[in-house]
Write a protein that holds these residues in place. Sequence first.
Motif, PDB file in Angstrom:
ATOM      1  N   ALA A 243       7.617  -0.028  11.602  1.00  0.00           N
ATOM      2  CA  ALA A 243       7.848   1.384  11.890  1.00  0.00           C
ATOM      3  C   ALA A 243       7.956   2.197  10.606  1.00  0.00           C
ATOM      4  O   ALA A 243       7.744   3.408  10.617  1.00  0.00           O
ATOM      5  CB  ALA A 243       9.117   1.554  12.718  1.00  0.00           C
ATOM      6  N   LYS A 244       8.277   1.531   9.512  1.00  0.00           N
ATOM      7  CA  LYS A 244       8.301   2.195   8.207  1.00  0.00           C
ATOM      8  C   LYS A 244       7.831   1.188   7.172  1.00  0.00           C
ATOM      9  O   LYS A 244       8.587   0.348   6.700  1.00  0.00           O
ATOM     10  CB  LYS A 244       9.694   2.723   7.853  1.00  0.00           C
ATOM     11  CG  LYS A 244       9.701   3.545   6.558  1.00  0.00           C
ATOM     12  CD  LYS A 244      11.054   4.162   6.269  1.00  0.00           C
ATOM     13  CE  LYS A 244      10.997   5.023   5.003  1.00  0.00           C
ATOM     14  NZ  LYS A 244      12.314   5.638   4.690  1.00  0.00           N
ATOM     15  N   SER A 245       6.566   1.302   6.836  1.00  0.00           N
ATOM     16  CA  SER A 245       5.977   0.344   5.907  1.00  0.00           C
ATOM     17  C   SER A 245       6.390   0.670   4.472  1.00  0.00           C
ATOM     18  O   SER A 245       7.106   1.636   4.219  1.00  0.00           O
ATOM     19  CB  SER A 245       4.456   0.366   6.037  1.00  0.00           C
ATOM     20  OG  SER A 245       3.953   1.657   5.757  1.00  0.00           O
ATOM     21  N   GLY A 246       5.887  -0.122   3.531  1.00  0.00           N
ATOM     22  CA  GLY A 246       6.209   0.099   2.131  1.00  0.00           C
ATOM     23  C   GLY A 246       5.640   1.406   1.602  1.00  0.00           C
ATOM     24  O   GLY A 246       4.768   2.018   2.216  1.00  0.00           O
ATOM     25  N   ALA A 247       6.129   1.794   0.436  1.00  0.00           N
ATOM     26  CA  ALA A 247       5.712   3.078  -0.141  1.00  0.00           C
ATOM     27  C   ALA A 247       4.256   3.072  -0.585  1.00  0.00           C
ATOM     28  O   ALA A 247       3.628   4.125  -0.657  1.00  0.00           O
ATOM     29  CB  ALA A 247       6.616   3.429  -1.322  1.00  0.00           C
ATOM     30  N   ASP A 248       3.695   1.907  -0.874  1.00  0.00           N
ATOM     31  CA  ASP A 248       2.311   1.813  -1.337  1.00  0.00           C
ATOM     32  C   ASP A 248       1.585   0.738  -0.525  1.00  0.00           C
ATOM     33  O   ASP A 248       1.513  -0.422  -0.931  1.00  0.00           O
ATOM     34  CB  ASP A 248       2.260   1.475  -2.825  1.00  0.00           C
ATOM     35  CG  ASP A 248       0.863   1.631  -3.424  1.00  0.00           C
ATOM     36  OD1 ASP A 248      -0.115   1.588  -2.651  1.00  0.00           O
ATOM     37  OD2 ASP A 248       0.762   1.776  -4.657  1.00  0.00           O
ATOM     38  N   PRO A 249       1.027   1.121   0.634  1.00  0.00           N
ATOM     39  CA  PRO A 249       0.379   0.131   1.496  1.00  0.00           C
ATOM     40  C   PRO A 249      -0.796  -0.580   0.838  1.00  0.00           C
ATOM     41  O   PRO A 249      -1.024  -1.771   1.108  1.00  0.00           O
ATOM     42  CB  PRO A 249      -0.094   0.965   2.692  1.00  0.00           C
ATOM     43  CG  PRO A 249       0.794   2.169   2.695  1.00  0.00           C
ATOM     44  CD  PRO A 249       1.069   2.457   1.250  1.00  0.00           C
ATOM     45  N   VAL A 250      -1.544   0.122  -0.011  1.00  0.00           N
ATOM     46  CA  VAL A 250      -2.688  -0.511  -0.672  1.00  0.00           C
ATOM     47  C   VAL A 250      -2.209  -1.601  -1.628  1.00  0.00           C
ATOM     48  O   VAL A 250      -2.764  -2.703  -1.673  1.00  0.00           O
ATOM     49  CB  VAL A 250      -3.545   0.537  -1.405  1.00  0.00           C
ATOM     50  CG1 VAL A 250      -4.690  -0.138  -2.169  1.00  0.00           C
ATOM     51  CG2 VAL A 250      -4.106   1.552  -0.413  1.00  0.00           C
ATOM     52  N   ALA A 251      -1.157  -1.320  -2.378  1.00  0.00           N
ATOM     53  CA  ALA A 251      -0.593  -2.334  -3.283  1.00  0.00           C
ATOM     54  C   ALA A 251      -0.085  -3.535  -2.494  1.00  0.00           C
ATOM     55  O   ALA A 251      -0.263  -4.688  -2.917  1.00  0.00           O
ATOM     56  CB  ALA A 251       0.530  -1.727  -4.117  1.00  0.00           C
ATOM     57  N   ASP A 252       0.532  -3.290  -1.342  1.00  0.00           N
ATOM     58  CA  ASP A 252       1.020  -4.395  -0.523  1.00  0.00           C
ATOM     59  C   ASP A 252      -0.143  -5.258  -0.042  1.00  0.00           C
ATOM     60  O   ASP A 252      -0.046  -6.497  -0.009  1.00  0.00           O
ATOM     61  CB  ASP A 252       1.817  -3.867   0.668  1.00  0.00           C
ATOM     62  CG  ASP A 252       3.188  -3.328   0.258  1.00  0.00           C
ATOM     63  OD1 ASP A 252       3.622  -3.618  -0.874  1.00  0.00           O
ATOM     64  OD2 ASP A 252       3.811  -2.622   1.073  1.00  0.00           O
ATOM     65  N   PHE A 253      -1.244  -4.622   0.337  1.00  0.00           N
ATOM     66  CA  PHE A 253      -2.421  -5.385   0.759  1.00  0.00           C
ATOM     67  C   PHE A 253      -2.996  -6.191  -0.402  1.00  0.00           C
ATOM     68  O   PHE A 253      -3.265  -7.389  -0.266  1.00  0.00           O
ATOM     69  CB  PHE A 253      -3.480  -4.436   1.315  1.00  0.00           C
ATOM     70  CG  PHE A 253      -4.803  -5.100   1.597  1.00  0.00           C
ATOM     71  CD1 PHE A 253      -4.966  -5.907   2.714  1.00  0.00           C
ATOM     72  CD2 PHE A 253      -5.882  -4.930   0.733  1.00  0.00           C
ATOM     73  CE1 PHE A 253      -6.176  -6.533   2.968  1.00  0.00           C
ATOM     74  CE2 PHE A 253      -7.095  -5.552   0.979  1.00  0.00           C
ATOM     75  CZ  PHE A 253      -7.248  -6.355   2.101  1.00  0.00           C
ATOM     76  N   VAL A 254      -3.146  -5.562  -1.544  1.00  0.00           N
ATOM     77  CA  VAL A 254      -3.705  -6.235  -2.718  1.00  0.00           C
ATOM     78  C   VAL A 254      -2.818  -7.402  -3.146  1.00  0.00           C
ATOM     79  O   VAL A 254      -3.319  -8.433  -3.614  1.00  0.00           O
ATOM     80  CB  VAL A 254      -3.891  -5.218  -3.869  1.00  0.00           C
ATOM     81  CG1 VAL A 254      -4.169  -5.919  -5.194  1.00  0.00           C
ATOM     82  CG2 VAL A 254      -5.027  -4.255  -3.538  1.00  0.00           C
ATOM     83  N   ASN A 255      -1.518  -7.254  -2.960  1.00  0.00           N
ATOM     84  CA  ASN A 255      -0.580  -8.305  -3.350  1.00  0.00           C
ATOM     85  C   ASN A 255      -0.390  -9.373  -2.270  1.00  0.00           C
ATOM     86  O   ASN A 255       0.482 -10.241  -2.389  1.00  0.00           O
ATOM     87  CB  ASN A 255       0.778  -7.688  -3.709  1.00  0.00           C
ATOM     88  CG  ASN A 255       0.702  -6.873  -4.994  1.00  0.00           C
ATOM     89  OD1 ASN A 255      -0.073  -7.192  -5.892  1.00  0.00           O
ATOM     90  ND2 ASN A 255       1.489  -5.811  -5.072  1.00  0.00           N
ATOM     91  N   GLY A 256      -1.197  -9.313  -1.209  1.00  0.00           N
ATOM     92  CA  GLY A 256      -1.187 -10.365  -0.203  1.00  0.00           C
ATOM     93  C   GLY A 256      -0.102 -10.266   0.842  1.00  0.00           C
ATOM     94  O   GLY A 256       0.120 -11.215   1.593  1.00  0.00           O
ATOM     95  N   THR A 258      -0.094  -8.074   3.362  1.00  0.00           N
ATOM     96  CA  THR A 258      -0.616  -7.516   4.597  1.00  0.00           C
ATOM     97  C   THR A 258      -1.975  -8.110   4.922  1.00  0.00           C
ATOM     98  O   THR A 258      -2.795  -8.313   4.026  1.00  0.00           O
ATOM     99  CB  THR A 258      -0.765  -5.978   4.456  1.00  0.00           C
ATOM    100  OG1 THR A 258       0.465  -5.430   3.991  1.00  0.00           O
ATOM    101  CG2 THR A 258      -1.132  -5.342   5.784  1.00  0.00           C
ATOM    102  N   GLY A 259      -2.230  -8.330   6.213  1.00  0.00           N
ATOM    103  CA  GLY A 259      -3.528  -8.849   6.628  1.00  0.00           C
ATOM    104  C   GLY A 259      -4.595  -7.780   6.734  1.00  0.00           C
ATOM    105  O   GLY A 259      -5.714  -7.938   6.247  1.00  0.00           O
ATOM    106  N   ILE A 260      -4.275  -6.671   7.406  1.00  0.00           N
ATOM    107  CA  ILE A 260      -5.200  -5.551   7.590  1.00  0.00           C
ATOM    108  C   ILE A 260      -4.435  -4.274   7.294  1.00  0.00           C
ATOM    109  O   ILE A 260      -3.376  -4.033   7.897  1.00  0.00           O
ATOM    110  CB  ILE A 260      -5.756  -5.485   9.030  1.00  0.00           C
ATOM    111  CG1 ILE A 260      -6.459  -6.795   9.415  1.00  0.00           C
ATOM    112  CG2 ILE A 260      -6.711  -4.301   9.186  1.00  0.00           C
ATOM    113  CD1 ILE A 260      -6.802  -6.886  10.899  1.00  0.00           C
TER     114      ILE A 260
END
Length: 416
Positions: A243-256, A258-260
């Motif tokens: 419901a409240k993701s991290g401040a930088d979703p792209v960084a979270d994805f790049v850092n593994g 997040t799946g999508i």
Amino acid sequence: MAIGSVLGLAGCSKGGASAGESDGQVTLWTHNAGNPGELEAVNEVVDAFNKSQSKVKVKVQAFPQDSYNQSVTAAAASKKLPCIMDIDGPNVPNWAWAGYLAPITGMDDTLSKFLPSTVGKYEDKTYSFGLYDVSLVMIARKSVLDENGIRIPTIQQPWTASEYEEALAKLKATGKFEQAGDLGTGQTGEWWPYAYSPFLQSFGGDLINRSDYKTADGALNGPAAVAWANWFHGLVDKGYVSAKSGADPVADFVNGKTGIVYSGSWAAQPARDKFGDDALFLPSVDLGKGPKVGGASWQWGMSKTCANPDGAAAFLKFLASDDNIALMAKATKTIPTTAAAAAKVPGYETGGQDDIFRQYSKDYAVLRPVTPGYPFIATTFGKAAQDIINGADPKQTLDQAVKDIDANQKQNNYFQ
């Protein structure tokens, strides 16, 4: 990401002179004080224009994006708007209605070649144009999808709602990710209507009835809208997204983590830097009425009080060239607005690695409601969506949003 904050803007009185204008001088305001790449490109175009002729000299004044709209509003109130200014696309109808902007004439042929989402119109008149746009996308890794038996969607066959949820369920079951999906729910402001009203529209709802813009009733609280709200919160309820993701979703994805991730074309470079060809930039989900993405980014227009409209018009025509569009797209890593300009930007040529973003923008983009009431609609929808994803009753929440939007539209007589 070129998405600005939205404000409720009041009408300004007509007349007055432009800020800092004198014979032969035209002042240009931009929101790019904190964006050195785009500001450098703006200055390069201005320098080229100033050197190309001797009648008009354009002078640039840059503001931080966070305070830019307030600066424009204050200048309008004191009748000191500059001749040329950039405008966040969704605000164009409000600024035109308020008397800030003059219609742009004599450029119909040029602007007919632009992506429709990059031309700002209100009441059948053109008030602005943008040199670029961005597109929302789903970003994943090919290796991860293949390993989990998840179909790779295409522009011709995007994921359905059930396929998207099945993909998230499979990724959650691996236990390898902090969250299977990330919708960017930790972000604030204009992101909420920009990112999540396309999901609503894909269900068949909308922020307001666009036939006359008088009411949101039925569009924002009808069966399709309630189905969107249940789906939106359901993704959280099932543990697929936060419901409240991290401040930088792209960084979270790049850092593994997040799946999508649901992000945009601006995220292509960091994803490719980390994963190379394993990074996939997929169409948004088809929730029933086809994939949708938000349209319109920053655009350029002329103030109604410009003391040198001929000079300002000459600059706008110069600005709209394919070479300048390509220059700005390279500087901002955004989608060039014409096909001819795209051919000049590596990656955006036909078949290039970034051409898919232009296809998404061309095929899927939906403008935010073309009404002066959009700033209020945006904040009202944003609050309702935040409440819904946190568990508020969908129907009651949407009914209240409709009442608030309808009252604001009626009070200000925003109807076209």
